[in-house]
Design a protein around this motif. Structure first.
Motif, short mmCIF file in Angstrom:
data_model
loop_
_atom_site.label_atom_id
_atom_site.label_comp_id
_atom_site.label_asym_id
_atom_site.label_seq_id
_atom_site.Cartn_x
_atom_site.Cartn_y
_atom_site.Cartn_z
N SER A 72 0.85 -1.20 0.00
CA SER A 72 0.00 0.00 0.00
C SER A 72 0.88 1.25 0.00
O SER A 72 2.08 1.18 0.28
CB SER A 72 -0.88 0.01 1.25
N ALA A 73 0.30 2.40 -0.29
CA ALA A 73 1.06 3.66 -0.25
C ALA A 73 1.68 3.88 1.12
O ALA A 73 2.85 4.26 1.24
CB ALA A 73 0.16 4.83 -0.64
N ALA A 74 0.91 3.60 2.19
CA ALA A 74 1.43 3.79 3.55
C ALA A 74 2.58 2.82 3.84
O ALA A 74 3.60 3.20 4.43
CB ALA A 74 0.32 3.60 4.58
N LEU B 75 10.16 1.66 1.72
CA LEU B 75 10.86 2.10 0.51
C LEU B 75 11.10 3.61 0.52
O LEU B 75 12.15 4.07 0.08
CB LEU B 75 10.05 1.69 -0.72
N GLY B 76 10.15 4.38 1.03
CA GLY B 76 10.31 5.83 1.10
C GLY B 76 9.04 6.54 0.68
O GLY B 76 8.27 6.02 -0.15
N GLU C 154 12.67 11.33 -1.18
CA GLU C 154 14.05 11.58 -0.75
C GLU C 154 15.05 11.40 -1.89
O GLU C 154 16.24 11.62 -1.70
CB GLU C 154 14.43 10.62 0.40
N GLY C 155 14.58 10.96 -3.06
CA GLY C 155 15.46 10.83 -4.21
C GLY C 155 16.01 9.43 -4.45
O GLY C 155 16.82 9.23 -5.35
N TRP D 131 17.73 -0.48 -5.95
CA TRP D 131 17.56 0.53 -4.91
C TRP D 131 18.83 1.36 -4.86
O TRP D 131 19.92 0.81 -4.66
CB TRP D 131 17.32 -0.20 -3.59
N GLN D 132 18.69 2.66 -5.11
CA GLN D 132 19.85 3.55 -5.07
C GLN D 132 19.46 4.89 -4.46
O GLN D 132 18.82 5.72 -5.12
CB GLN D 132 20.45 3.77 -6.46
N PRO D 133 19.85 5.12 -3.19
CA PRO D 133 19.60 6.44 -2.60
C PRO D 133 20.32 7.53 -3.38
O PRO D 133 21.33 7.27 -4.06
CB PRO D 133 20.18 6.31 -1.19
#
Length: 139
Positions: free
Chosen positions: A34-36, A42-43, A60-61, A79-81
């Motif tokens: 879900s979005a929540a 994930l962010g 957060e990018g 996954w790459q911050p």
């Protein structure tokens, strides 16, 4: 070659965090997709598509692409911050029925120090997911 904890021959450094939850698999899956739930693990702002190769971006990018999404089973994605110079692979899995095992696994980490930071990260994420599920269930 000297063996280092968490280092694999093919996937670099990796980490896994799992917990058995007192919630049905269906409820856990519905929350984490879900979005929540996506905001927790994930962010904020993340939206995932079941389409292989579909891109996502968090507020957060953090960026990545969906590698696979199997309903009520697993999500695998890159996954790459924003402040990292490399991408990793994260997999979330759910298994079980009335009691559900939730796992986060991350591979292709740069080194032992990054592995340790990510172990702590995924433990905090797991705590947040558990707290959200427990509050939904009125525990």
């Amino acid at each position: 070659m000297t063996h280092v904890v968490g280092q694999t021959r093919d996937a670099g450094f990796q980490i896994g965090v799992s917990r058995t939850l007192p919630h049905p698999r269906e409820r856990v899956w519905e929350f984490v997709t879900s979005a929540a739930g996506l905001a927790v693990w994930l962010g904020e702002g993340a939206r995932l598509s079941a389409d292989r190769g579909a891109a996502y971006r968090t507020a957060e990018g953090t960026v990545g692409q969906v590698r696979s999404l199997r309903e009520h089973d697993r999500v695998r994605l890159t996954w790459q911050p924003a402040d990292w110079d490399h991408e990793t692979t994260v997999q979330l899995t759910v298994s079980g029925d009335e009691r559900t095992v939730l796992r986060f696994h991350q591979e292709r980490l740069a080194d032992a120090a990054e592995r340790e930071r990510q172990r702590e990260h995924w433990q905090r994420v797991m705590d947040a997911v558990v707290a959200a599920l427990d509050s939904q269930a009125g525990r």
